[in-house]
Structures are given as structure tokens and as C-alpha cells.
Write a protein that holds these residues in place. Structure first.
Motif, PDB file in Angstrom:
ATOM      1  N   PHE A 129      39.325  34.464  39.130  1.00 48.72           N
ATOM      2  CA  PHE A 129      39.797  34.714  37.769  1.00 48.72           C
ATOM      3  C   PHE A 129      40.535  36.046  37.678  1.00 48.72           C
ATOM      4  CE2 PHE A 129      38.833  36.930  33.734  1.00 48.72           C
ATOM      5  CZ  PHE A 129      39.506  36.105  32.842  1.00 48.72           C
ATOM      6  N   MET A 130      39.956  37.098  38.275  1.00 49.35           N
ATOM      7  CA  MET A 130      40.567  38.424  38.197  1.00 49.35           C
ATOM      8  C   MET A 130      41.879  38.493  38.963  1.00 49.35           C
ATOM      9  SD  MET A 130      39.076  40.313  36.092  1.00 49.35           S
ATOM     10  CE  MET A 130      39.954  41.824  36.506  1.00 49.35           C
ATOM     11  N   GLN A 131      41.966  37.806  40.090  1.00 51.31           N
ATOM     12  CA  GLN A 131      43.225  37.779  40.834  1.00 51.31           C
ATOM     13  C   GLN A 131      44.321  37.086  40.020  1.00 51.31           C
ATOM     14  OE1 GLN A 131      44.107  39.212  43.748  1.00 51.31           O
ATOM     15  NE2 GLN A 131      42.084  40.169  43.818  1.00 51.31           N
ATOM     16  N   LEU A 132      43.956  35.989  39.381  1.00 50.05           N
ATOM     17  CA  LEU A 132      44.922  35.261  38.557  1.00 50.05           C
ATOM     18  C   LEU A 132      45.327  36.070  37.329  1.00 50.05           C
ATOM     19  CD1 LEU A 132      43.322  31.695  38.714  1.00 50.05           C
ATOM     20  CD2 LEU A 132      45.438  32.432  39.826  1.00 50.05           C
ATOM     21  N   LEU A 133      44.354  36.746  36.716  1.00 48.04           N
ATOM     22  CA  LEU A 133      44.648  37.559  35.531  1.00 48.04           C
ATOM     23  C   LEU A 133      45.559  38.727  35.884  1.00 48.04           C
ATOM     24  CD1 LEU A 133      43.976  38.144  32.500  1.00 48.04           C
ATOM     25  CD2 LEU A 133      42.146  39.624  33.340  1.00 48.04           C
ATOM     26  N   THR A 134      45.224  39.431  36.949  1.00 49.24           N
ATOM     27  CA  THR A 134      45.988  40.614  37.358  1.00 49.24           C
ATOM     28  C   THR A 134      47.426  40.266  37.721  1.00 49.24           C
ATOM     29  OG1 THR A 134      43.957  41.626  38.210  1.00 49.24           O
ATOM     30  CG2 THR A 134      46.040  42.571  38.959  1.00 49.24           C
ATOM     31  N   ASN A 135      47.604  39.094  38.300  1.00 48.25           N
ATOM     32  CA  ASN A 135      48.931  38.726  38.809  1.00 48.25           C
ATOM     33  C   ASN A 135      49.654  37.714  37.926  1.00 48.25           C
ATOM     34  OD1 ASN A 135      49.074  40.194  41.512  1.00 48.25           O
ATOM     35  ND2 ASN A 135      47.097  39.172  41.651  1.00 48.25           N
ATOM     36  N   LEU A 136      49.284  37.665  36.649  1.00 47.99           N
ATOM     37  CA  LEU A 136      50.024  36.831  35.709  1.00 47.99           C
ATOM     38  C   LEU A 136      51.484  37.259  35.645  1.00 47.99           C
ATOM     39  CD1 LEU A 136      47.559  36.483  32.689  1.00 47.99           C
ATOM     40  CD2 LEU A 136      48.629  34.573  33.908  1.00 47.99           C
TER      41      LEU A 136
END
Length: 208
Positions: A129-136
Motif C-alpha cells: 500500500f505504501m509503495q503504491l501511495l508514494t509512487n502515485l
């Protein structure tokens, strides 16, 4: 550290007992919401947080509270990358809030990844989730709002009045409720100078 060559090993051993964690993103977010809830004492927050995160909580339920504090800090440091034992130096500006920005995050995941976060509850791991959020993508509404919050307000001049007013309006619109940011920095400096001048004038010896 995030790695594509290993899976998430969300367990550890404590005094001979294997502790199994549930680090689905919504589980971790519930803990974050709990930590901001002032209706609970700190020791209650730690206990409830462990009950949320530890799948076999019954195996640690009777531990002394000091040991629960240690386990709580260990989980946050080793599995979530948050070290509560270290004091932060300087001021860290908050640019987003999981609770306030929930709608923006949901819409951005749906737009960028075609992922419905409600359908991912209990499934999507916190680290993913955090990887996807950070790299939106920068064009998603979440990233646009974060960019507005980080944007500097330009000093006023005769050429940028409309743009400056727009920036101030956007920063006020998306300002976090607990953010102590001073939007107009130049005005803030003038106000501080004015107050110091008042103090200095009060300290001057009065003539006879």
C-alpha cells in the motif's frame, strides 16, 4: 526494506511464542486512528493496537504492560519502519493525513491502479500500500493536493497578484486542520518584527 525477491514474513518469536501479525493496510490505518484518539490512555492504546495487529493476541494478553510497550515499539520499528525510541530533530511538516485525505487516496488508487481499496481490505499488505501511495502519478488528485500543501507562497509584487491569491486560496482549501503552517511568510515576519518593536518600546527607560 521493500524487496521483490522475498515475501513478507510478518511473524517473530517472543519468549518461545511465535507472534503472527496482520499487517493489512486497513488494519494499520485503524491503529493510526486509535493513536490519535484522546479518549484512551497511552497504555490502553498500546494494548488495543496489539489486539488489532497480533493475530494470536490471546498468547500475549496477560503480559505485563511494560513488555507490551516493548513489543509494540518493536513491531512499529521492524515491520512498519517507525521508530518511537528516536527523538526527531527539527520540524517535520505534515503534508498528508490518512484520515482527512481518505477520499483523495481512494479516488487516486481507483484512477491510477483501477484498485478499489474497500475490496482490498484485509488483503493488501501495508508495505505494498505504501509503495503504491508514494509512487502515485503526479496527476492524481492526492498528489496534486500534496503538491499544493508543499508549495511556497511567492513574495507579493505587481506582476503576480492573481497567481499569489490563487496559491493562498488553494493552500487554505486543502490545509490540514492540525497544520500550524503560516501561509503568508512575509506577513508573518512583519508581524513578528512589529511585536518585538512593541516589547522594545516598553523596555525603554522613560524620561523624567
Amino acid at each position: 526494506m521493500f524487496s521483490l525477491t522475498s515475501t513478507f514474513d510478518d511473524e517473530f518469536e517472543y519468549k518461545g511464542t511465535v507472534i503472527h501479525l496482520n499487517l493489512a493496510f486497513d488494519n494499520v490505518l485503524r491503529v493510526f486512528e486509535l493513536l490519535e484518539d484522546n479518549t484512551f490512555y497511552d497504555w490502553e492504546k498500546v494494548d488495543i493496537a496489539l489486539e488489532i495487529l497480533v493475530e494470536n493476541y490471546e498468547d500475549i494478553e496477560d503480559l505485563p504492560i511494560n513488555e507490551k510497550f516493548e513489543m509494540y515499539a518493536y513491531i512499529f520499528k521492524e515491520f512498519l519502519g517507525i521508530d518511537y525510541t528516536k527523538a526527531e530533530n527539527g520540524i517535520v511538516k505534515k503534508v498528508f493525513d490518512f484520515k482527512k485525505d481518505a477520499g483523495l487516496i481512494y479516488a487516486s488508487f481507483l484512477s491510477a491502479y483501477h484498485m478499489d481499496l474497500f475490496e482490498q481490505q484485509g488483503k493488501l499488505h501495508w508495505q505494498k500500500f505504501m509503495q503504491l501511495l508514494t509512487n502515485l502519478n503526479k496527476d492524481t488528485v492526492f498528489k496534486e493536493v500534496v503538491n499544493i500543501r508543499q508549495m511556497k507562497v511567492p513574495p507579493a509584487d505587481k506582476y503576480n497578484k492573481e497567481y499569489r491569491e490563487y496559491v493562498l486560496k488553494m493552500k487554505r482549501l486543502y490545509r490540514l486542520e492540525d497544520e500550524n503552517e503560516i501561509v503568508d511568510e512575509q506577513q508573518a515576519i512583519k508581524e513578528i518584527d512589529r511585536k518585538w518593536d512593541m516589547v522594545a518600546s516598553m523596555l525603554k527607560p522613560k524620561g523624567r
